[in-house]
Scaffold this active site. Structure first.
Site, PDB file in Angstrom:
ATOM      1  N   SER A 154     -14.336   1.876  -5.243  1.00 55.03           N
ATOM      2  CA  SER A 154     -14.303   1.245  -5.971  1.00 55.03           C
ATOM      3  C   SER A 154     -16.304   1.516  -6.531  1.00 55.03           C
ATOM      4  CB  SER A 154     -14.198  -0.548  -5.687  1.00 55.03           C
ATOM      5  OG  SER A 154     -14.545  -0.924  -6.384  1.00 55.03           O
ATOM      6  N   TYR A 167     -13.283  -7.441  -0.222  1.00 51.99           N
ATOM      7  CA  TYR A 167     -13.146  -6.458  -0.504  1.00 51.99           C
ATOM      8  C   TYR A 167     -14.220  -5.865  -1.129  1.00 51.99           C
ATOM      9  CZ  TYR A 167     -11.745  -4.035  -4.990  1.00 51.99           C
ATOM     10  OH  TYR A 167     -11.258  -3.178  -6.073  1.00 51.99           O
TER      11      TYR A 167
HETATM   12  N1  NAD Z   1      -8.388  -2.375 -11.409  1.00 54.66           N
HETATM   13  C1  NAD Z   1      -9.263  -2.143 -11.284  1.00 54.66           C
HETATM   14  O1  NAD Z   1     -10.573  -2.703 -11.859  1.00 54.66           O
HETATM   15  C2  NAD Z   1     -10.365  -0.910  -9.837  1.00 54.66           C
HETATM   16  C3  NAD Z   1     -11.283  -0.829  -9.823  1.00 54.66           C
HETATM   17  C4  NAD Z   1     -11.927   0.215  -8.817  1.00 54.66           C
HETATM   18  C5  NAD Z   1     -11.393   0.487  -8.035  1.00 54.66           C
HETATM   19  N2  NAD Z   1      -9.575  -0.022  -7.782  1.00 54.66           N
HETATM   20  C6  NAD Z   1      -9.204   0.255  -6.688  1.00 54.66           C
HETATM   21  O2  NAD Z   1      -7.711   0.735  -6.988  1.00 54.66           O
HETATM   22  C7  NAD Z   1      -6.384   0.686  -6.645  1.00 54.66           C
HETATM   23  C8  NAD Z   1      -5.650   0.321  -7.591  1.00 54.66           C
HETATM   24  O3  NAD Z   1      -6.090  -0.637  -7.898  1.00 54.66           O
HETATM   25  P1  NAD Z   1      -5.199  -0.830  -9.226  1.00 54.66           P
HETATM   26  O4  NAD Z   1      -6.004  -1.251 -10.425  1.00 54.66           O
HETATM   27  O5  NAD Z   1      -3.993   0.456  -9.560  1.00 54.66           O
HETATM   28  O6  NAD Z   1      -4.015  -1.759  -9.189  1.00 54.66           O
HETATM   29  P2  NAD Z   1      -2.478  -2.299  -9.131  1.00 54.66           P
HETATM   30  O7  NAD Z   1      -2.509  -4.010  -8.424  1.00 54.66           O
HETATM   31  O8  NAD Z   1      -2.318  -2.882 -10.723  1.00 54.66           O
HETATM   32  O9  NAD Z   1      -1.789  -1.761  -7.999  1.00 54.66           O
HETATM   33  C9  NAD Z   1      -1.802  -2.186  -7.047  1.00 54.66           C
HETATM   34  C10 NAD Z   1      -0.166  -0.995  -5.962  1.00 54.66           C
HETATM   35  O10 NAD Z   1      -0.935  -1.392  -4.737  1.00 54.66           O
HETATM   36  C11 NAD Z   1       0.417  -1.937  -4.564  1.00 54.66           C
HETATM   37  N3  NAD Z   1       0.042  -2.027  -3.068  1.00 54.66           N
HETATM   38  C12 NAD Z   1      -0.741  -3.625  -2.965  1.00 54.66           C
HETATM   39  N4  NAD Z   1      -0.776  -4.081  -1.278  1.00 54.66           N
HETATM   40  C13 NAD Z   1       0.382  -2.540  -1.002  1.00 54.66           C
HETATM   41  C14 NAD Z   1       0.548  -2.781   0.340  1.00 54.66           C
HETATM   42  N5  NAD Z   1      -0.091  -3.669   0.984  1.00 54.66           N
HETATM   43  N6  NAD Z   1       1.583  -1.581   0.588  1.00 54.66           N
HETATM   44  C15 NAD Z   1       1.925  -0.599  -0.552  1.00 54.66           C
HETATM   45  N7  NAD Z   1       1.960  -0.945  -1.528  1.00 54.66           N
HETATM   46  C16 NAD Z   1       0.789  -1.735  -2.000  1.00 54.66           C
HETATM   47  C17 NAD Z   1       0.669  -2.694  -5.509  1.00 54.66           C
HETATM   48  O11 NAD Z   1       1.922  -2.920  -5.536  1.00 54.66           O
HETATM   49  C18 NAD Z   1       0.698  -1.878  -6.287  1.00 54.66           C
HETATM   50  O12 NAD Z   1       1.667  -1.189  -7.390  1.00 54.66           O
HETATM   51  C19 NAD Z   1      -6.845  -0.361  -5.566  1.00 54.66           C
HETATM   52  O13 NAD Z   1      -7.384  -0.047  -4.294  1.00 54.66           O
HETATM   53  C20 NAD Z   1      -8.190  -0.939  -5.910  1.00 54.66           C
HETATM   54  O14 NAD Z   1      -8.914  -1.979  -5.034  1.00 54.66           O
HETATM   55  C21 NAD Z   1      -9.442  -1.009  -8.458  1.00 54.66           C
END
Ligand code: NAD
Length: 267
Positions: A154, A167
């Site tokens: 991130s 985080y």
């Molecule tokens: N959304 C943002 O703004 C953003 C920005 C930068 C980085 N990220 C990172 O990108 C990645 C994906 O995020 P996203 O935005 O798609 O989030 P999201 O919440 O939309 O999707 C995350 C997925 O991970 C799964 N998950 C969560 N905990 C889990 C576990 N213990 N075991 C297996 N699966 C699990 C959830 O069920 C979900 O389907 C994350 O690591 C997040 O930190 C997100």
């Protein structure tokens, strides 16, 4: 098209959001997909995570693109779940070429107010989970003498963020893993990189907005200032970067941090 024919990609957190977008993009280029997700609710972080029905519909969408999809319900914190998924992937497809370590959670909290359980959940899922999965996939890649690992960090893995220290710590930790694994695995022709998106338009931000009693746009803008005039980037912007890194076009790219921030970190 079909850049990834005969390639197999294991994606964690695949049910929705960025993981799903990457799964569909890779499938569209011919890759077989192993879609791993918790696919059930958890009390913390308190917003809707992926579901079983989303995993099922992903499988159907991948198959409609002419690719194969194996779904695996499991927790990145549980070695038994990971071993089951990796064994099933190898039994079905014979190999794993790409690992997208993407499963993650996000939640707000001031450092001095955070319950220890929240710290542990954040680090265990976002950081330790990436290691637990890689630990089982790396031996498969070593046997193949090839592989690509992409860790979804991130912008919080490259800067500090208000009320997000746990985080940010997990996301900076992924940089340490990325750089160290790149050193360990280069002799085996395995590349490892991290990506660093700004706010992405996914269910995570919708969930955080609901918990904070605000709008998704406000959550995205909290991270203070994309240069380009967009509140967030789309999951498809992330998949474009992941596909590049996973492809042979990036054959000599390893140990690096790829920023997808609409210019945010420039100032
Ligand atoms: N959304 C943002 O703004 C953003 C920005 C930068 C980085 N990220 C990172 O990108 C990645 C994906 O995020 P996203 O935005 O798609 O989030 P999201 O919440 O939309 O999707 C995350 C997925 O991970 C799964 N998950 C969560 N905990 C889990 C576990 N213990 N075991 C297996 N699966 C699990 C959830 O069920 C979900 O389907 C994350 O690591 C997040 O930190 C997100």
């Amino acid at each position: 098209m079909a850049d990834f024919q005969n390639k197999v990609a294991l994606i964690t957190g695949a049910a929705h959001g960025q993981g799903r977008a990457v799964a569909l993009a890779l499938a569209g280029e011919g890759a077989s997909i192993v879609a791993f997700d918790l696919a059930k609710p958890m009390p913390y972080p308190g917003y809707a995570l992926g579901s079983e029905s989303e995993l099922d519909s992903l499988k159907r969408e991948v198959e409609a693109l002419g690719s194969h999809c194996l779904t695996a319900q499991g927790d990145v914190r549980r070695d038994g779940d990971i071993v089951r998924a990796v064994d099933a992937a190898v039994a079905r497809f014979g190999r794993i070429d790409i690992l997208f370590n993407n499963a993650g959670i996000c939640a707000y909290g001031l450092a001095h107010e955070l319950p220890e359980e929240e710290w542990d959940a954040m680090i265990d899922i976002n950081l330790k989970g990436a290691w637990l999965v890689a630990r089982r996939v790396i031996p498969v890649m070593i046997r193949q003498k090839s592989g690509v690992i992409i860790n979804n960090s991130s912008i919080a893995g490259l800067r500090g963020m208000n009320r997000l220290s746990h985080y940010a710590a997990s996301k900076w930790g992924l940089v340490g893993l990325t750089k160290s694994w790149a050193i360990e695995l280069a002799p085996h022709n395995i590349r490892v990189n991290s990506i660093h998106p700004t706010g992405v338009n996914t269910p995570m931000n919708d969930g955080l907005a609901e918990l904070e009693g605000t709008t998704t746009q406000e959550i995205a803008e909290r991270s203070a200032g994309n240069l380009l005039p967009v509140p967030w980037v789309e999951p498809e912007d992330v998949s474009a970067m992941v596909l590049y890194l996973a492809s042979d076009k990036a054959r000599y790219v390893t140990g690096s941090q790829f920023v997808l921030d609409a210019g945010l970190l420039t100032r």
